[in-house]
Design a protein around this motif. Structure first.
Motif, PDB file in Angstrom:
ATOM      1  N   ASP A 110       0.985  -1.129   0.028  1.00  0.00           N
ATOM      2  CA  ASP A 110       0.302   0.075   0.414  1.00  0.00           C
ATOM      3  C   ASP A 110       0.664   1.119   0.076  1.00  0.00           C
ATOM      4  O   ASP A 110       1.944   1.109   0.032  1.00  0.00           O
ATOM      5  N   ALA A 111       0.221   2.486   0.294  1.00  0.00           N
ATOM      6  CA  ALA A 111       0.952   3.348   0.455  1.00  0.00           C
ATOM      7  C   ALA A 111       2.234   3.447   1.220  1.00  0.00           C
ATOM      8  O   ALA A 111       2.898   4.184   0.788  1.00  0.00           O
ATOM      9  N   GLN A 112       1.477   2.652   1.956  1.00  0.00           N
ATOM     10  CA  GLN A 112       3.301   2.895   3.191  1.00  0.00           C
ATOM     11  C   GLN A 112       3.794   2.048   3.219  1.00  0.00           C
ATOM     12  O   GLN A 112       5.285   2.671   3.218  1.00  0.00           O
ATOM     13  N   SER A 113       4.275   1.547   2.082  1.00  0.00           N
ATOM     14  CA  SER A 113       5.703   1.309   0.804  1.00  0.00           C
ATOM     15  C   SER A 113       6.525   2.153   0.479  1.00  0.00           C
ATOM     16  O   SER A 113       7.165   1.728   0.434  1.00  0.00           O
ATOM     17  N   ASP A 115       7.387   4.932   1.887  1.00  0.00           N
ATOM     18  CA  ASP A 115       7.988   5.208   3.368  1.00  0.00           C
ATOM     19  C   ASP A 115       8.989   4.004   3.432  1.00  0.00           C
ATOM     20  O   ASP A 115      10.485   4.548   3.743  1.00  0.00           O
ATOM     21  N   THR A 116       8.477   2.678   3.500  1.00  0.00           N
ATOM     22  CA  THR A 116       9.882   2.100   3.518  1.00  0.00           C
ATOM     23  C   THR A 116      11.157   1.600   2.565  1.00  0.00           C
ATOM     24  O   THR A 116      11.620   1.777   2.916  1.00  0.00           O
ATOM     25  N   ARG A 118      12.040   4.776   1.209  1.00  0.00           N
ATOM     26  CA  ARG A 118      12.831   5.479   1.459  1.00  0.00           C
ATOM     27  C   ARG A 118      13.943   5.677   2.730  1.00  0.00           C
ATOM     28  O   ARG A 118      14.830   5.633   2.349  1.00  0.00           O
ATOM     29  N   GLN A 119      13.937   4.268   3.597  1.00  0.00           N
ATOM     30  CA  GLN A 119      14.537   3.735   4.199  1.00  0.00           C
ATOM     31  C   GLN A 119      15.702   3.086   3.888  1.00  0.00           C
ATOM     32  O   GLN A 119      16.409   2.939   4.053  1.00  0.00           O
ATOM     33  N   ILE A 149       1.389   2.839  -7.078  1.00  0.00           N
ATOM     34  CA  ILE A 149       2.571   2.838  -5.942  1.00  0.00           C
ATOM     35  C   ILE A 149       3.427   2.623  -6.500  1.00  0.00           C
ATOM     36  O   ILE A 149       4.455   4.041  -6.281  1.00  0.00           O
TER      37      ILE A 149
END
Length: 211
Positions: A110-113, A115-116, A118-119, A149
């Motif tokens: 999902d969209a949280q991926s 942010d993942t 970016r790490q 996404i």
């Protein structure tokens, strides 16, 4: 362009002949997959590859010591971290094998991926794949994910992004048009009924991707 899940040298050589840039060997298993090979078998296939094609260690392992040891044993030119490697571990691995390319797999859920992803910008590239929680498969699922996404990750991150997950000869051109990745990665989409690479489908995938 990478052809993953190689288990026979004839499949690796066919991929090279048809125009692939890299082939992937799965070594170091923790999750479900039919495509893992023994480190010694992987090393023998790596040694038989033509010099222009990259050999990629694809592993579920996370500990830097184990991964560096496997990379040295198999003689690969790149490492794809396809397990539970943390951002710090990925950075440490990259520092310890600076001469090798290092890729980090990101499962697009999902969209949280975003942010993942970016790490993990200390690695050389990201591989966007599909997770199948029902079968404990973290790659080679034959399933696509939300390419919208993936396109955002391509646009927002400063390192190359490789698209994987459910790609086939029939959908790879559309995937490239929508996502605009640096490259593509395929496993199950080029398999025959016997579980090994179907050379007709392999060539068709590479031709369609390059066109």
């Amino acid at each position: 362009m990478k052809i993953c899940g190689i288990r026979r040298i004839e499949d690796a050589l066919a991929a090279a002949e048809y125009g692939a840039d890299a082939v992937g060997f799965l070594v170091g298993q923790k999750h479900a997959s039919p495509d893992f090979v023994d480190p010694d078998d992987a090393a023998a296939m790596v040694a038989a590859l033509p010099p222009h094609i990259d050999s990629v260690l694809v592993t579920h392992l996370a500990e830097p010591d184990e991964i560096v040891r496997l990379a040295n044993t198999t003689g690969v030119s790149a490492i794809q971290l396809h397990g539970d490697t943390s951002p710090d571990q990925a950075t440490e691995i990259k520092q310890r094998v600076a001469q090798l390319k290092t890729y980090q797999a990101i499962h697009v859920v999902d969209a949280q991926s975003i942010d993942t992803a970016r790490q993990y910008t200390t690695v050389d590239a990201l591989v966007l794949d599909t997770l199948d929680a029902t079968t404990d498969q973290v790659g080679g699922t034959g399933r696509t994910h939300d390419w919208a996404i993936s396109r955002q990750i391509v646009e927002q991150l400063p390192i190359p992004v490789i698209l994987a997950g459910g790609l086939t000869p029939d959908n790879v051109a559309a995937a490239i048009r929508q996502v605009r990745p640096y490259g593509v990665d395929v496993n199950s989409g080029t398999k025959g009924p016997d579980g090994y690479k179907d050379h007709t489908e392999l060539k068709r995938f590479i031709d369609n991707a390059k066109s």
